[in-house]
Design an enzyme around this catalytic site. Structure first.
Site, short mmCIF file in Angstrom:
data_model
loop_
_atom_site.label_atom_id
_atom_site.label_comp_id
_atom_site.label_asym_id
_atom_site.label_seq_id
_atom_site.Cartn_x
_atom_site.Cartn_y
_atom_site.Cartn_z
N THR A 85 0.86 -1.18 0.00
CA THR A 85 0.00 0.00 0.00
C THR A 85 0.89 1.23 0.00
OG1 THR A 85 -1.72 -1.19 1.22
CG2 THR A 85 -1.84 1.22 1.21
N LYS A 161 -6.92 1.02 -3.60
CA LYS A 161 -6.51 0.62 -2.26
C LYS A 161 -6.61 1.79 -1.28
CE LYS A 161 -5.07 -2.20 0.87
NZ LYS A 161 -3.73 -2.81 0.99
N LYS A 229 0.33 4.90 8.76
CA LYS A 229 0.91 5.10 7.44
C LYS A 229 -0.15 5.17 6.35
CE LYS A 229 2.02 1.80 4.94
NZ LYS A 229 1.51 1.05 3.74
#
Length: 284
Positions: A85, A161, A229
């Protein structure tokens, strides 16, 4: 997730050489029948297809372009499948950089966690050239239950995503908040779970993760800091698009709070511990 994915490929008859900075992960691959390497460069030396699943764009850079990175040995005509990701604009630029070296890139982030990786039930949201898809096609049914082709250039898979992680992150935070409120007012938490799991308020996060906290199940289901993150990436995309994301920002702050409280390496659902300390609750 990379370890279970590699083991599934070995079990399906593929020759797999792996590298990880975690010695225990390397040993598990060796015991599963895979070959282990001393560096990313060694792992990529005779590879037609390189799969990388690491935590961040910085780690992708190190795996590929570092002094002992894969690109020091990977031959032109090979394909790289990045399952991490990372920001969509990074993936788009990476595709251009690799194309200049004669390499194909499949932007292929996955969803489903450690359990999905072990069971081959991941969802992959992928974009890339026809050649990249062709190179990865034999592996995808082994690793995933659902495969989505989202475009012919890298970046589109990562955009999808980003949307997924916005939702998953927010769902974790509101699930924790809802169960903490139920505990605060003295509700039967098992009954609340049963009712909500079969009502319109349910989500996959609620259904799958609440039992972890009610029954003190310590099965790994991700790491809280990953959402620090990932939601940071979500907010970066929003900022670039000049688009407000107040729910994502609030969720990001909650995960930052959890990380600051020492929960960074625990599961995302363990954010419930913030509420337990704040209100003197006992959830399980």
């Amino acid at each position: 997730m990379g370890g279970p994915m590699a083991s599934r490929l070995v079990a399906s008859g593929f020759t797999v050489t792996g590298y990880d900075i975690n010695a225990a992960a390397m040993e598990r691959l060796r015991q599963a029948g895979g070959q282990i390497a001393a560096s990313a460069a060694e792992a990529a030396a005779e590879a037609d297809l390189l799969i990388t699943i690491v935590a961040s764009a910085e780690q992708v850079e190190a795996v590929l372009f570092g002094d002992t990175g894969a690109l020091t040995t990977l031959t032109a005509g090979s394909t790289i499948m990045v399952c991490s990701t990372v920001p969509p604009d990074y993936m788009q630029a990476l595709g251009q950089r690799l194309q200049a070296r004669g390499l194909e890139l499949l932007d292929a982030p996955v969803s489903g966690g450690v359990a999905g990786a072990a069971n081959g039930t991941l969802t992959v949201m992928a974009s890339g050239s026809a050649a990249a898809f062709e190179a990865c096609e034999p592996l995808l049914p082994i690793l995933t239950a659902k495969q989505y082709r989202l475009g012919d250039v890298p970046g589109h898979g990562s955009i999808c995503k980003v949307i997924n992680q916005l939702l998953v992150g927010v769902h974790h935070v509101v699930t924790v908040e809802a169960m903490a409120l139920a505990a605060r007012v003295g509700a039967d938490l098992e009954a609340v779970y049963e009712v909500i799991a079969n009502s319109s308020g349910a989500s996959q996060v609620f259904v799958n993760r609440v039992p972890d906290i009610l029954r003190e199940d310590e099965t790994p289901s991700g790491v809280l800091d990953i959402f620090v993150k990932d939601l940071g990436i979500v907010l970066g995309v929003g900022q670039e698009a000049h688009f407000p994301l107040p729910m994502a920002a609030s969720a990001h702050q909650m995960f930052l709070m959890g990380s600051a409280a020492g929960l960074g390496q625990e599961r995302p659902i363990d954010l419930i511990k913030i509420y337990e300390k704040l209100a003197g609750l006992k959830i399980h």
